[in-house]
Design an enzyme around this catalytic site. Structure first.
Site, short mmCIF file in Angstrom:
data_model
loop_
_atom_site.label_atom_id
_atom_site.label_comp_id
_atom_site.label_asym_id
_atom_site.label_seq_id
_atom_site.Cartn_x
_atom_site.Cartn_y
_atom_site.Cartn_z
N LYS A 180 0.71 -1.16 0.14
CA LYS A 180 0.12 0.21 0.05
C LYS A 180 0.88 1.23 -0.06
O LYS A 180 1.99 1.19 0.15
CB LYS A 180 -1.00 -0.09 1.24
CG LYS A 180 -2.09 -1.06 0.86
CD LYS A 180 -3.40 -1.07 1.54
CE LYS A 180 -4.47 -1.82 1.26
NZ LYS A 180 -5.23 -2.10 2.30
N ARG A 218 -3.49 -10.04 5.06
CA ARG A 218 -3.80 -9.99 3.84
C ARG A 218 -2.75 -9.53 2.95
O ARG A 218 -2.54 -8.42 3.16
CB ARG A 218 -5.14 -9.22 3.76
CG ARG A 218 -5.72 -9.23 2.09
CD ARG A 218 -6.86 -8.36 2.23
NE ARG A 218 -7.54 -8.41 0.76
CZ ARG A 218 -7.12 -7.88 -0.26
NH1 ARG A 218 -5.88 -6.86 -0.13
NH2 ARG A 218 -7.70 -7.68 -1.37
N1 HH2 Z 1 -7.53 -3.96 0.99
C1 HH2 Z 1 -7.58 -3.94 -0.49
C2 HH2 Z 1 -8.65 -4.84 -0.74
N2 HH2 Z 1 -9.47 -5.57 0.09
N3 HH2 Z 1 -9.94 -6.17 2.39
C3 HH2 Z 1 -9.56 -6.04 3.73
N4 HH2 Z 1 -10.47 -6.53 4.53
N5 HH2 Z 1 -8.68 -4.89 4.09
C4 HH2 Z 1 -7.77 -4.39 3.07
O1 HH2 Z 1 -7.05 -3.78 3.58
C5 HH2 Z 1 -8.07 -4.66 1.91
C6 HH2 Z 1 -9.24 -5.27 1.61
C7 HH2 Z 1 -6.96 -3.37 -1.57
O2 HH2 Z 1 -5.80 -4.29 -2.01
P1 HH2 Z 1 -5.92 -5.01 -3.49
O3 HH2 Z 1 -7.06 -5.99 -3.28
O4 HH2 Z 1 -4.57 -5.62 -3.90
O5 HH2 Z 1 -6.42 -3.89 -4.43
P2 HH2 Z 1 -7.55 -3.52 -5.21
O6 HH2 Z 1 -8.55 -3.19 -4.13
O7 HH2 Z 1 -7.36 -2.39 -6.13
O8 HH2 Z 1 -8.24 -4.58 -5.95
#
Ligand code: HH2
Length: 310
Positions: free
Chosen positions: A235, A269
């Site tokens: 992040k 995660r």
């Molecule tokens: N962060 C992201 C997505 N989902 N869910 C939870 N519970 N906590 C988090 O910190 C979180 C999440 C963002 O990461 P990523 O899935 O890699 O990115 P994107 O939302 O752009 O798909």
């Protein structure tokens, strides 16, 4: 010091036991536009192969997301494009069904939409990861009926503008109070409190300093009595601390995962499962090494925390 452990009920008479040392949740983004790996796993076969590779690397669970939740108004420009429930299901279902047939690991589905959660649970999902914390008015009923665990992540405002006009007088106290309100909303909606996981939502409507303050004070969030999921992987706060571009944020992601583990996080995660497992194993081993008596302080609370189940 007694370490908290939690036993959550999963669909199909299975259990999820958390506490002691975190479980590793591997991220599978079936999206064209996720902030760190958008487009790499959009084709079902590549998402399925990626999920299985993460399981082979030692993931305890997978988080399947078919909609990017990249917040807008900050470093990611306009943020993720909105997606209909039908499009989200079309991306998710072939991957979820194939992974369900191939593996017993816990399959979490990252969705804000009740309609998607309903289809996902019918197709074998074990857990709903809701970054909007029950904002969809149908979500609580679907989770309650399925009797599955749910992650309620903290965020403020709409995704498209989330990184604009961020105001917290006391980010730790306010996130804690709003997570308590989400837990109460879940219970009012028929969800068993014992099935809820909380998450401070690193990067969702927060500045880098606010994300760091939340990580530094995870013990405050722990007072809510629920297992914590921490998602710091790749992040932008890591980039702001270190200057590293998204592709180069593995070291900072590992530092974040180890810190979260030592503060008692139940789940981390992450995108990089093998590296995270190694970092967590070494941190765990160090925390469990015998304390030299001449140091005079006895076992530290962190060492006791680290000597948990895994
Ligand atoms: N962060 C992201 C997505 N989902 N869910 C939870 N519970 N906590 C988090 O910190 C979180 C999440 C963002 O990461 P990523 O899935 O890699 O990115 P994107 O939302 O752009 O798909």
């Amino acid at each position: 010091m007694t370490l908290p452990t939690w036993t959550l009920r999963l669909p199909r008479q299975r259990e999820l036991v958390l506490g002691g040392w975190p479980q590793v949740m591997g991220v599978v983004n079936i999206t064209p536009d996720s902030f760190s790996d958008g487009g790499r796993y959009l084709a079902p076969e590549s998402a399925i192969a990626h999920g299985l590779a993460l399981v082979a690397e030692g993931a305890d669970m997978l988080d399947l997301g078919a909609e990017s939740t990249r917040p807008g108004g900050g470093v990611y420009g306009a943020g993720a494009a909105p997606l209909s429930a039908e499009e989200e299901v079309d991306r998710l279902l072939p991957v979820l069904e194939a992974l369900r047939a191939a593996t017993d690991v816990v399959l979490s589905v990252d969705t804000r939409k009740a309609a998607v959660a309903r289809v996902a649970l019918a197709a074998g999902a074990d857990l709903i990861n809701d970054v909007a914390a029950l904002a969809d008015p149908e979500m609580a009923a679907i989770v309650a009926a399925a009797g599955c665990p749910v992650v309620l992540m903290h965020a403020r405002g709409e995704l498209a503008t989330m990184q604009q006009g961020i105001t917290f007088a006391d980010v730790v106290a306010e996130v804690c109070a709003e997570q308590a309100a989400s837990l109460a909303l879940a219970v009012a909606g028929g969800i068993d409190a014992g099935q809820v996981l909380l998450d401070p939502g690193l990067g969702f409507g927060k500045t880098a300093d606010q994300n760091l303050a939340l990580l530094r004070n995870l013990d405050v969030l722990s007072t809510l009595g629920r297992p914590l999921l921490i998602g710091g992987s790749r992040k932008s706060f890591i980039g702001q601390v270190s200057g590293a571009a998204i592709a180069d944020r593995l070291p900072g992601s590992l530092a974040t995962a180890c810190w979260a583990a030592l503060q008692g996080a139940a789940i981390v995660r992450v995108h990089d499962v093998a590296a995270t497992r190694q970092a967590l194993a070494v941190a765990h081993a160090i925390a469990n090494a015998p304390r030299h008596r001449a140091a005079g302080h006895g076992s530290s609370p962190r060492a006791e925390l680290a000597s948990g189940s895994r």
